[in-house]
Design an enzyme around this catalytic site. Structure first.
Site, PDB file in Angstrom:
ATOM      1  N   GLN A  70      50.132  37.043  33.310  1.00 43.25           N
ATOM      2  CA  GLN A  70      50.466  38.339  33.887  1.00 43.25           C
ATOM      3  C   GLN A  70      49.652  39.495  33.307  1.00 43.25           C
ATOM      4  O   GLN A  70      49.554  40.545  33.942  1.00 43.25           O
ATOM      5  CB  GLN A  70      51.957  38.612  33.708  1.00 43.25           C
ATOM      6  CG  GLN A  70      52.821  37.630  34.494  1.00 43.25           C
ATOM      7  CD  GLN A  70      54.306  37.871  34.312  1.00 43.25           C
ATOM      8  OE1 GLN A  70      54.901  37.365  33.377  1.00 43.25           O
ATOM      9  NE2 GLN A  70      54.907  38.647  35.191  1.00 43.25           N
TER      10      GLN A  70
ATOM     11  N   HIS B  93      44.243  32.124  44.480  1.00 41.03           N
ATOM     12  CA  HIS B  93      42.999  32.163  45.261  1.00 41.03           C
ATOM     13  C   HIS B  93      43.159  31.540  46.643  1.00 41.03           C
ATOM     14  O   HIS B  93      42.194  31.470  47.403  1.00 41.03           O
ATOM     15  CB  HIS B  93      41.852  31.539  44.448  1.00 41.03           C
ATOM     16  CG  HIS B  93      41.487  32.366  43.240  1.00 41.03           C
ATOM     17  ND1 HIS B  93      41.444  31.876  41.957  1.00 41.03           N
ATOM     18  CD2 HIS B  93      41.190  33.691  43.138  1.00 41.03           C
ATOM     19  CE1 HIS B  93      41.117  32.857  41.116  1.00 41.03           C
ATOM     20  NE2 HIS B  93      40.957  33.961  41.814  1.00 41.03           N
TER      21      HIS B  93
ATOM     22  N   ASP C 103      43.179  37.685  38.044  1.00 44.99           N
ATOM     23  CA  ASP C 103      41.824  37.445  37.512  1.00 44.99           C
ATOM     24  C   ASP C 103      41.497  38.417  36.372  1.00 44.99           C
ATOM     25  O   ASP C 103      40.860  38.045  35.390  1.00 44.99           O
ATOM     26  CB  ASP C 103      40.765  37.609  38.609  1.00 44.99           C
ATOM     27  CG  ASP C 103      40.821  36.494  39.653  1.00 44.99           C
ATOM     28  OD1 ASP C 103      41.646  35.565  39.503  1.00 44.99           O
ATOM     29  OD2 ASP C 103      40.032  36.559  40.623  1.00 44.99           O
TER      30      ASP C 103
ATOM     31  N   ARG D 284      56.646  39.787  22.082  1.00 50.40           N
ATOM     32  CA  ARG D 284      56.709  38.460  22.686  1.00 50.40           C
ATOM     33  C   ARG D 284      55.532  38.303  23.645  1.00 50.40           C
ATOM     34  O   ARG D 284      55.373  39.095  24.578  1.00 50.40           O
ATOM     35  CB  ARG D 284      58.036  38.298  23.444  1.00 50.40           C
ATOM     36  CG  ARG D 284      58.093  36.999  24.196  1.00 50.40           C
ATOM     37  CD  ARG D 284      59.429  36.753  24.888  1.00 50.40           C
ATOM     38  NE  ARG D 284      59.302  35.486  25.608  1.00 50.40           N
ATOM     39  CZ  ARG D 284      59.581  35.299  26.887  1.00 50.40           C
ATOM     40  NH1 ARG D 284      60.053  36.280  27.625  1.00 50.40           N
ATOM     41  NH2 ARG D 284      59.387  34.128  27.452  1.00 50.40           N
TER      42      ARG D 284
ATOM     43  N   HIS E  38      54.393  29.824  29.693  1.00 46.20           N
ATOM     44  CA  HIS E  38      54.983  30.787  30.626  1.00 46.20           C
ATOM     45  C   HIS E  38      54.315  30.573  31.988  1.00 46.20           C
ATOM     46  O   HIS E  38      53.639  31.450  32.518  1.00 46.20           O
ATOM     47  CB  HIS E  38      54.807  32.212  30.108  1.00 46.20           C
ATOM     48  CG  HIS E  38      55.756  33.227  30.694  1.00 46.20           C
ATOM     49  ND1 HIS E  38      56.589  34.013  29.934  1.00 46.20           N
ATOM     50  CD2 HIS E  38      56.006  33.584  31.979  1.00 46.20           C
ATOM     51  CE1 HIS E  38      57.298  34.809  30.721  1.00 46.20           C
ATOM     52  NE2 HIS E  38      56.955  34.569  31.982  1.00 46.20           N
TER      53      HIS E  38
ATOM     54  N   ASN F  87      59.223  29.052  28.988  1.00 48.37           N
ATOM     55  CA  ASN F  87      59.908  30.188  29.583  1.00 48.37           C
ATOM     56  C   ASN F  87      60.583  29.777  30.881  1.00 48.37           C
ATOM     57  O   ASN F  87      59.919  29.325  31.813  1.00 48.37           O
ATOM     58  CB  ASN F  87      58.919  31.312  29.891  1.00 48.37           C
ATOM     59  CG  ASN F  87      59.604  32.511  30.540  1.00 48.37           C
ATOM     60  OD1 ASN F  87      60.395  33.202  29.889  1.00 48.37           O
ATOM     61  ND2 ASN F  87      59.364  32.732  31.813  1.00 48.37           N
ATOM     62  N   GLU F  88      61.891  29.936  30.951  1.00 45.31           N
ATOM     63  CA  GLU F  88      62.648  29.750  32.185  1.00 45.31           C
ATOM     64  C   GLU F  88      62.226  28.516  32.978  1.00 45.31           C
ATOM     65  O   GLU F  88      61.681  28.644  34.088  1.00 45.31           O
ATOM     66  CB  GLU F  88      62.476  30.973  33.092  1.00 45.31           C
ATOM     67  CG  GLU F  88      62.982  32.260  32.503  1.00 45.31           C
ATOM     68  CD  GLU F  88      63.041  33.395  33.542  1.00 45.31           C
ATOM     69  OE1 GLU F  88      62.640  33.163  34.689  1.00 45.31           O
ATOM     70  OE2 GLU F  88      63.480  34.480  33.189  1.00 45.31           O
TER      71      GLU F  88
ATOM     72  N   ASN G 167      67.108  35.406  28.766  1.00 41.80           N
ATOM     73  CA  ASN G 167      66.591  36.416  29.693  1.00 41.80           C
ATOM     74  C   ASN G 167      67.745  36.856  30.572  1.00 41.80           C
ATOM     75  O   ASN G 167      68.428  36.023  31.164  1.00 41.80           O
ATOM     76  CB  ASN G 167      65.495  35.841  30.595  1.00 41.80           C
ATOM     77  CG  ASN G 167      64.204  35.553  29.844  1.00 41.80           C
ATOM     78  OD1 ASN G 167      64.128  35.760  28.638  1.00 41.80           O
ATOM     79  ND2 ASN G 167      63.212  35.086  30.559  1.00 41.80           N
TER      80      ASN G 167
ATOM     81  N   TYR H 275      68.898  39.959  33.463  1.00 46.45           N
ATOM     82  CA  TYR H 275      68.549  41.153  34.231  1.00 46.45           C
ATOM     83  C   TYR H 275      69.677  41.671  35.118  1.00 46.45           C
ATOM     84  O   TYR H 275      69.818  42.856  35.308  1.00 46.45           O
ATOM     85  CB  TYR H 275      67.374  40.847  35.182  1.00 46.45           C
ATOM     86  CG  TYR H 275      66.041  40.638  34.536  1.00 46.45           C
ATOM     87  CD1 TYR H 275      65.632  39.386  34.090  1.00 46.45           C
ATOM     88  CD2 TYR H 275      65.147  41.699  34.405  1.00 46.45           C
ATOM     89  CE1 TYR H 275      64.378  39.191  33.527  1.00 46.45           C
ATOM     90  CE2 TYR H 275      63.885  41.509  33.850  1.00 46.45           C
ATOM     91  CZ  TYR H 275      63.512  40.255  33.413  1.00 46.45           C
ATOM     92  OH  TYR H 275      62.267  40.070  32.859  1.00 46.45           O
TER      93      TYR H 275
ATOM     94  N   GLU I 226      64.106  38.796  27.453  1.00 51.31           N
ATOM     95  CA  GLU I 226      63.705  39.603  28.605  1.00 51.31           C
ATOM     96  C   GLU I 226      64.904  40.359  29.134  1.00 51.31           C
ATOM     97  O   GLU I 226      65.999  39.816  29.251  1.00 51.31           O
ATOM     98  CB  GLU I 226      63.138  38.764  29.757  1.00 51.31           C
ATOM     99  CG  GLU I 226      61.729  38.296  29.545  1.00 51.31           C
ATOM    100  CD  GLU I 226      61.178  37.530  30.739  1.00 51.31           C
ATOM    101  OE1 GLU I 226      61.521  37.880  31.893  1.00 51.31           O
ATOM    102  OE2 GLU I 226      60.419  36.584  30.508  1.00 51.31           O
TER     103      GLU I 226
HETATM  104  C1  PNW Z   1      61.133  36.583  34.671  1.00 50.90           C
HETATM  105  N1  PNW Z   1      66.106  35.976  38.644  1.00 50.90           N
HETATM  106  O1  PNW Z   1      61.351  35.914  35.853  1.00 50.90           O
HETATM  107  C2  PNW Z   1      59.823  36.077  34.129  1.00 50.90           C
HETATM  108  O2  PNW Z   1      59.959  35.385  32.915  1.00 50.90           O
HETATM  109  C3  PNW Z   1      58.758  37.106  34.054  1.00 50.90           C
HETATM  110  O3  PNW Z   1      57.485  36.489  33.969  1.00 50.90           O
HETATM  111  C4  PNW Z   1      58.861  38.037  35.236  1.00 50.90           C
HETATM  112  O4  PNW Z   1      57.774  38.922  35.314  1.00 50.90           O
HETATM  113  C5  PNW Z   1      60.145  38.783  35.093  1.00 50.90           C
HETATM  114  O5  PNW Z   1      61.254  37.933  34.939  1.00 50.90           O
HETATM  115  C6  PNW Z   1      60.405  39.729  36.252  1.00 50.90           C
HETATM  116  O6  PNW Z   1      60.498  39.030  37.448  1.00 50.90           O
HETATM  117  C7  PNW Z   1      62.559  35.984  36.499  1.00 50.90           C
HETATM  118  O7  PNW Z   1      66.083  35.737  39.866  1.00 50.90           O
HETATM  119  C8  PNW Z   1      62.549  35.710  37.857  1.00 50.90           C
HETATM  120  O8  PNW Z   1      67.188  36.206  38.054  1.00 50.90           O
HETATM  121  C9  PNW Z   1      63.714  35.696  38.554  1.00 50.90           C
HETATM  122  C10 PNW Z   1      64.925  35.969  37.904  1.00 50.90           C
HETATM  123  C11 PNW Z   1      64.943  36.255  36.546  1.00 50.90           C
HETATM  124  C12 PNW Z   1      63.758  36.260  35.860  1.00 50.90           C
END
Ligand code: PNW
Length: 474
Positions: A26, A46, A58, A83, A128, A172-173, A313, A315, A382
């Protein structure tokens, strides 16, 4: 400074470290420089039509060339944790130890030295989502041998960075890769195997993680004393009604989204509800076996307990409702789960459809994780907000303020040992299939300028004040 709301005058304990996060594909760019091999995201971006506006990583934030500037920003903000992730194909171009790219190793060694020289602790993610293309050609996360390849890769990284890194994250995830990359063809490698590939990916992720954990434990732990874990996302899932059916729906949702990746590691084997439901539906669909592959007893023991802390993580939240068994159609994990999810319309919406603000959700999730897996330490690896990139990002400040306030309450009121927070993300960056249309950074990056100019957003100034005060300020 004025203090914020419910957390007035409460301060974060000394054990808590503020940080920021990013990931190799990223932010780094330099996708074909200095001996780096191609990975599945290089391939995926691509192909026209895969990514919004056909954007690519890129160049991204060009952090491969600008890492010293990034570290200077981190230092100015006052963060103590950074991180980042390692690009596997940058140090092993085809993913195997046969060919090790010294320039790639040097990049990460230099980055880590730069961090440590500036008083910032690295939190290193081995994987990741940017799998070397050669390994994808062998089946990627669907190939059980991926665990052995991952182990060899982990060993190379532990050798190079072991003396400097105390916090490791293997993968990661895994769930996002398995569902979005191998199930829905939205992320690389673009496979559409939602009824079975998802489960093979989940199993191979657990095995690969365990292998990397056991290698560290046997060969490096004594000397370096670092901690290793996997990184698991969890939303907060609320039941739609107080009915027991909706309570069960919440439990299933948790176990299919979190337990499918966490249970074998933090407890043992797959969650029972996942075993039962996939077996049931597979039978109805005419299979003579379950689409969920089994672990052998030996594998269960090898994988169980392979963690030193919990990397969470978090959100957003959703509302879950029981769904009647659907008619038989093609197998999918969604039918296996058997729920309907929705959101509360009062939750503020970000630029990402899946991300709404429900701050108390984080405190609930911390309590759920503590109750379910009882880790001795949790790092929130996250948490963050997306918008379209404006410099005066008041909504991000509000989101972070309220989520941090709930973390503080979880620490002070609930006694949960949250020791770190790496905000997603330091920089605006390549947001996977969304390209550059959703921005998570507290630092704006000008993707039109060749120098990828970095500019502080209001949230960066705010975060700096929070870190100084060790309290939630306006
Ligand atoms: C994370 N959800 O992805 C990733 O680890 C990061 O690379 C990404 O940029 C970031 O969150 C923001 O999207 C997620 O649906 C994707 O709950 C989806 C979810 C959570 C995290």
């Amino acid at each position: 400074v004025a203090f914020y709301g419910a957390s007035a005058e409460k301060v974060f304990p000394d054990s808590f470290k503020f940080g920021a996060a990013g990931a190799s594909y990223q932010i780094e760019g330099a996708w074909n420089e200095d001996g780096k091999g191609p990975n599945i995201w290089d391939t995926f971006v691509h192909v026209p039509g895969r990514i919004k506006n056909n954007s690519t990583g890129d160049i991204a934030c060009d952090s491969y060339h600008k890492y010293k500037e990034d570290v200077a920003i981190l230092k100015d903000l006052g963060v103590k944790l950074y991180r980042f992730s390692i690009s596997w194909s940058r140090i092993m171009p085809d993913g195997t130890p046969y060919n090790i790219n010294q320039a790639g190793i040097d990049y990460y060694v230099n980055l880590v030295h730069e961090l440590i020289d500036n008083g910032i602790e690295p939190v290193v993610t081995l994987y990741h989502w940017d799998l070397p293309q050669h390994l994808e050609d062998l089946g990627g996360w669907l190939n059980p041998r991926i665990a052995d390849y991952f182990g060899d890769y982990a060993r190379v990284v532990y050798k190079a960075l072991g003396p400097y890194v105390k916090y490791w994250i293997t993968i990661n995830e895994p769930g996002t890769t398995c569902v979005t990359g191998y199930g829905q063809a939205v992320f690389a490698p673009g496979k559409d195997l939602i009824g079975d590939g998802v489960y093979h990916c989940a199993q191979n992720s657990a095995k690969a993680h365990a292998k990397a954990y056991r290698i560290y434990e046997a060969e490096f732990k004594q000397q370096y004393g670092g901690k290793v874990t996997i990184n698991i996302p969890s939303a907060m899932y609320y039941p739609k009604t107080t009915s027991s059916l909706d309570a069960e729906a919440v439990e299933r949702t948790f176990e299919f989204n979190v337990g499918l990746y966490a249970n074998a590691i933090f407890k043992s084997n797959w969650p029972q509800v996942v075993i039962d439901r996939v077996a049931n539906r597979s039978k109805l669909e005419g299979y003579s076996f379950s689409r969920l592959p089994e672990f052998s007893q030996e594998e269960i023991e090898y994988i169980s307990g392979t963690y030193d802390y919990f990397a969470l993580n978090m959100y957003s939240s959703s509302i879950v409702e029981y769904a009647d068994e659907w008619a038989i159609s093609s197998p999918t994990i969604w039918l296996d789960i058997g729920t309907i999810t929705s959101i509360d319309p009062s939750w503020p919406k970000s630029a990402s459809p899946w991300l709404n603000s429900d701050p108390p959700g984080l405190r609930y999730v911390l309590n759920n994780i503590q109750e379910k897996y009882n880790p001795s330490e949790i790092i929130i690896t996250e948490n963050g907000w997306s918008d379209t990139g404006e410099l005066d990002d008041q909504k991000r400040i509000t989101y972070c303020k309220e989520y941090l306030s709930n973390i503080l309450d979880a620490i002070l009121e609930d006694g949960i040992n949250v020791t770190g927070y790496t905000l997603w993300s330091l920089l605006d960056n390549f947001e996977w299939a969304e390209g550059f249309t959703q921005r998570f950074g507290i630092i704006q990056v000008d993707f039109d300028s060749p120098s990828r100019t970095r500019t502080y957003k209001s949230s960066a100034h705010w975060y700096k004040r929070v870190i100084q005060a060790r309290a939630i300020v306006d």
